[in-house]
Design a protein around this motif. Structure first.
Motif, PDB file in Angstrom:
ATOM      1  N   LEU A 148      -4.062  -0.048  -7.931  1.00  0.00           N
ATOM      2  CA  LEU A 148      -3.400  -1.047  -7.098  1.00  0.00           C
ATOM      3  C   LEU A 148      -3.317  -0.589  -5.645  1.00  0.00           C
ATOM      4  CD1 LEU A 148      -0.549  -2.106  -9.554  1.00  0.00           C
ATOM      5  CD2 LEU A 148      -2.566  -3.446  -8.918  1.00  0.00           C
ATOM      6  N   PHE A 149      -3.127   0.696  -5.442  1.00  0.00           N
ATOM      7  CA  PHE A 149      -3.127   1.246  -4.080  1.00  0.00           C
ATOM      8  C   PHE A 149      -4.478   1.007  -3.409  1.00  0.00           C
ATOM      9  CE2 PHE A 149      -4.590   5.043  -1.724  1.00  0.00           C
ATOM     10  CZ  PHE A 149      -3.834   4.885  -0.572  1.00  0.00           C
ATOM     11  N   GLY A 150      -5.566   1.231  -4.135  1.00  0.00           N
ATOM     12  CA  GLY A 150      -6.891   0.992  -3.584  1.00  0.00           C
ATOM     13  C   GLY A 150      -7.128  -0.477  -3.257  1.00  0.00           C
ATOM     14  N   VAL A 151      -6.664  -1.390  -4.137  1.00  0.00           N
ATOM     15  CA  VAL A 151      -6.815  -2.826  -3.872  1.00  0.00           C
ATOM     16  C   VAL A 151      -6.062  -3.226  -2.609  1.00  0.00           C
ATOM     17  CG1 VAL A 151      -6.280  -5.128  -4.741  1.00  0.00           C
ATOM     18  CG2 VAL A 151      -7.247  -3.414  -6.283  1.00  0.00           C
ATOM     19  N   THR A 198       0.831  -1.207   0.000  1.00  0.00           N
ATOM     20  CA  THR A 198       0.000   0.000   0.000  1.00  0.00           C
ATOM     21  C   THR A 198       0.862   1.253   0.000  1.00  0.00           C
ATOM     22  OG1 THR A 198      -1.770  -1.156   1.183  1.00  0.00           O
ATOM     23  CG2 THR A 198      -1.778   1.242   1.273  1.00  0.00           C
ATOM     24  N   LEU A 199       1.890   1.265   0.855  1.00  0.00           N
ATOM     25  CA  LEU A 199       2.794   2.429   0.892  1.00  0.00           C
ATOM     26  C   LEU A 199       3.550   2.570  -0.425  1.00  0.00           C
ATOM     27  CD1 LEU A 199       4.214   1.958   4.508  1.00  0.00           C
ATOM     28  CD2 LEU A 199       2.498   3.608   3.758  1.00  0.00           C
ATOM     29  N   GLY A 200       3.987   1.439  -0.986  1.00  0.00           N
ATOM     30  CA  GLY A 200       4.729   1.502  -2.240  1.00  0.00           C
ATOM     31  C   GLY A 200       3.896   2.040  -3.391  1.00  0.00           C
ATOM     32  N   PHE A 201       2.670   1.540  -3.565  1.00  0.00           N
ATOM     33  CA  PHE A 201       1.824   2.013  -4.656  1.00  0.00           C
ATOM     34  C   PHE A 201       1.335   3.438  -4.412  1.00  0.00           C
ATOM     35  CE2 PHE A 201       1.070  -2.641  -5.468  1.00  0.00           C
ATOM     36  CZ  PHE A 201       1.749  -2.657  -6.673  1.00  0.00           C
ATOM     37  N   PHE A 202       1.217   3.834  -3.156  1.00  0.00           N
ATOM     38  CA  PHE A 202       0.843   5.227  -2.877  1.00  0.00           C
ATOM     39  C   PHE A 202       1.958   6.176  -3.311  1.00  0.00           C
ATOM     40  CE2 PHE A 202       0.811   8.859   0.105  1.00  0.00           C
ATOM     41  CZ  PHE A 202      -0.407   9.409  -0.251  1.00  0.00           C
ATOM     42  N   CYS A 203       3.194   5.816  -2.979  1.00  0.00           N
ATOM     43  CA  CYS A 203       4.322   6.653  -3.418  1.00  0.00           C
ATOM     44  C   CYS A 203       4.448   6.639  -4.942  1.00  0.00           C
ATOM     45  CB  CYS A 203       5.612   6.170  -2.769  1.00  0.00           C
ATOM     46  SG  CYS A 203       5.685   6.403  -0.975  1.00  0.00           S
ATOM     47  N   SER A 204       4.175   5.485  -5.563  1.00  0.00           N
ATOM     48  CA  SER A 204       4.219   5.428  -7.030  1.00  0.00           C
ATOM     49  C   SER A 204       3.140   6.311  -7.649  1.00  0.00           C
ATOM     50  CB  SER A 204       4.031   3.978  -7.501  1.00  0.00           C
ATOM     51  OG  SER A 204       5.093   3.165  -7.058  1.00  0.00           O
ATOM     52  N   THR A 252       2.484  10.606 -17.662  1.00  0.00           N
ATOM     53  CA  THR A 252       2.233   9.249 -17.144  1.00  0.00           C
ATOM     54  C   THR A 252       0.862   9.175 -16.479  1.00  0.00           C
ATOM     55  OG1 THR A 252       3.424   9.835 -15.120  1.00  0.00           O
ATOM     56  CG2 THR A 252       4.668   8.693 -16.838  1.00  0.00           C
ATOM     57  N   THR A 253      -0.161   9.658 -17.170  1.00  0.00           N
ATOM     58  CA  THR A 253      -1.512   9.590 -16.620  1.00  0.00           C
ATOM     59  C   THR A 253      -1.970   8.142 -16.450  1.00  0.00           C
ATOM     60  OG1 THR A 253      -2.027  11.654 -17.753  1.00  0.00           O
ATOM     61  CG2 THR A 253      -3.877  10.366 -16.925  1.00  0.00           C
ATOM     62  N   ASP A 254      -1.685   7.282 -17.436  1.00  0.00           N
ATOM     63  CA  ASP A 254      -2.078   5.887 -17.323  1.00  0.00           C
ATOM     64  C   ASP A 254      -1.331   5.189 -16.196  1.00  0.00           C
ATOM     65  OD1 ASP A 254       0.280   6.236 -18.617  1.00  0.00           O
ATOM     66  OD2 ASP A 254      -0.012   4.626 -20.091  1.00  0.00           O
ATOM     67  N   THR A 255      -0.059   5.560 -15.997  1.00  0.00           N
ATOM     68  CA  THR A 255       0.704   4.992 -14.882  1.00  0.00           C
ATOM     69  C   THR A 255       0.074   5.375 -13.550  1.00  0.00           C
ATOM     70  OG1 THR A 255       2.720   5.137 -16.199  1.00  0.00           O
ATOM     71  CG2 THR A 255       2.983   4.822 -13.823  1.00  0.00           C
ATOM     72  N   PHE A 256      -0.366   6.623 -13.462  1.00  0.00           N
ATOM     73  CA  PHE A 256      -1.015   7.069 -12.232  1.00  0.00           C
ATOM     74  C   PHE A 256      -2.302   6.285 -11.977  1.00  0.00           C
ATOM     75  CE2 PHE A 256      -4.483   9.675 -10.531  1.00  0.00           C
ATOM     76  CZ  PHE A 256      -4.021   9.861  -9.233  1.00  0.00           C
ATOM     77  N   LEU A 257      -3.095   6.059 -13.019  1.00  0.00           N
ATOM     78  CA  LEU A 257      -4.351   5.339 -12.844  1.00  0.00           C
ATOM     79  C   LEU A 257      -4.117   3.897 -12.381  1.00  0.00           C
ATOM     80  CD1 LEU A 257      -6.352   6.626 -15.947  1.00  0.00           C
ATOM     81  CD2 LEU A 257      -6.609   7.313 -13.562  1.00  0.00           C
ATOM     82  N   TRP A 258      -3.110   3.241 -12.991  1.00  0.00           N
ATOM     83  CA  TRP A 258      -2.827   1.855 -12.599  1.00  0.00           C
ATOM     84  C   TRP A 258      -2.287   1.783 -11.167  1.00  0.00           C
ATOM     85  CZ3 TRP A 258      -4.540  -2.499 -14.183  1.00  0.00           C
ATOM     86  CH2 TRP A 258      -4.917  -2.677 -15.518  1.00  0.00           C
TER      87      TRP A 258
END
Length: 297
Positions: free
Chosen positions: A89-92, A63-69, A79-85
């Motif tokens: 994953l952060f939400g999951v 969760t911390l890793g995907f939040f920082c990403s 990198t809008t698509d990168t942000f969405l992905w």
């Protein structure tokens, strides 16, 4: 008549080569600290173990890793698509943390049951979910016996449960003669339990009296056998701990069993080491192997 134009009649379309952007040059500077922090969190997360606490560790760091990403992707306009992905994953992972925390809350126990798990079941690899089924079988009840009160009376008390001492000390006696003590996290009635089949009934052959205030947990025979029928793994675990407890009690008796000459009996094997002299000589005669003498030419 003009010849047909075969090139015009060719309906095959030539696939155009898809042009992918190529890196014309590498960036001279490194990415920001948030990008590196995100990858550090992901590496730490993938080092998690098993079990509920391992899952909680795993999804917390993810969760911390995907939040920082997500923060790093949002700061880059390309990198809008990168942000969405990464945000998805952060939400999951947040959902998984909440789910595991809720399940972990459901398998927390009182202090005495937690000590019972740590002393008797944890080293055998029993999961908290299986231990929850064991606790539910006794309905989470803990019984108390005051000092000098009896848990069982020789020849009178029926064998209808399996019990483990949680605190205090029990004295075991037969015909008024002291045998041994029962200490915390030992079974109170393991020999009686193991001596009967599920369909059989019996009474205690010893008297168990509390030396001080004792607390114990007990499982009723019928409910415990129903649990064994549903979960064979739990049945094997109980068979192991019960028979190990019986072995420890036998060895404790072996340390105290001595004859009139001060020799210690060995309860594991039948021994003739302490027989009277004449009987011992008879036994030695049976053990001798006759030797056939060779004939001289």
């Amino acid at each position: 008549m003009e010849p047909p134009d075969f090139e015009a009649l060719n309906f095959s379309l030539e696939t155009e080569a898809v042009a992918y952007p190529l890196c014309k040059e590498w960036k001279e500077g490194a990415e920001g600290s948030v990008f590196h922090l995100a990858n550090i969190f992901l590496v730490l997360g993938f080092m998690g173990g098993s079990g509920f606490y391992g899952l909680l560790y795993f999804f917390t760091f993810l969760t911390l890793g995907f939040f920082c990403s997500s923060i790093w992707a949002w700061s880059d306009a390309c990198t809008t698509d990168t942000f969405l992905w990464t945000f998805a994953l952060f939400g999951v992972c947040v959902g998984q943390v909440v789910h595991v925390s809720y399940r972990l809350k459901n398998v927390t126990f009182d202090k005495e049951f937690q000590e019972l798990y740590n002393c008797m079941f944890k080293n055998l690899g029993v999961s908290l979910s299986h231990f929850r089924k064991i606790v539910n079988c006794c309905e989470g009840d803990i019984h108390t016996i005051e000092k000098d009160h009896c848990f069982a009376i020789e020849g009178k008390t029926a064998i209808d449960k399996l019990s483990v001492l949680l605190s205090g000390r029990m004295r075991v006696a037969v015909n008024g003669e002291f045998l041994h003590y029962i200490h915390p996290f030992q079974f109170l009635d393991s020999p009686e339990w193991d001596s009967l089949r599920p369909s059989e009934e019996g009474v205690f052959q010893v008297t168990l009296r509390a030396d001080n205030r004792c607390r114990y947990v007990a499982w009723r025979r019928k409910k415990l056998y129903l649990l064994f029928a549903k979960h064979r793994y739990i049945a094997r675990i109980f068979a192991l701990v019960v028979r190990n407890d019986i072995a420890e009690k036998l060895y404790s008796l072996n340390d105290k069993a001595m004859d009139s000459h001060g020799h210690r009996y060995d309860l594991r094997l039948p021994s003739y080491c302490h027989m009277p002299g004449p009987e011992l000589e008879k036994t030695d005669a049976f053990l001798q192997v006759p030797v056939q003498s060779g004939k001289t030419a």
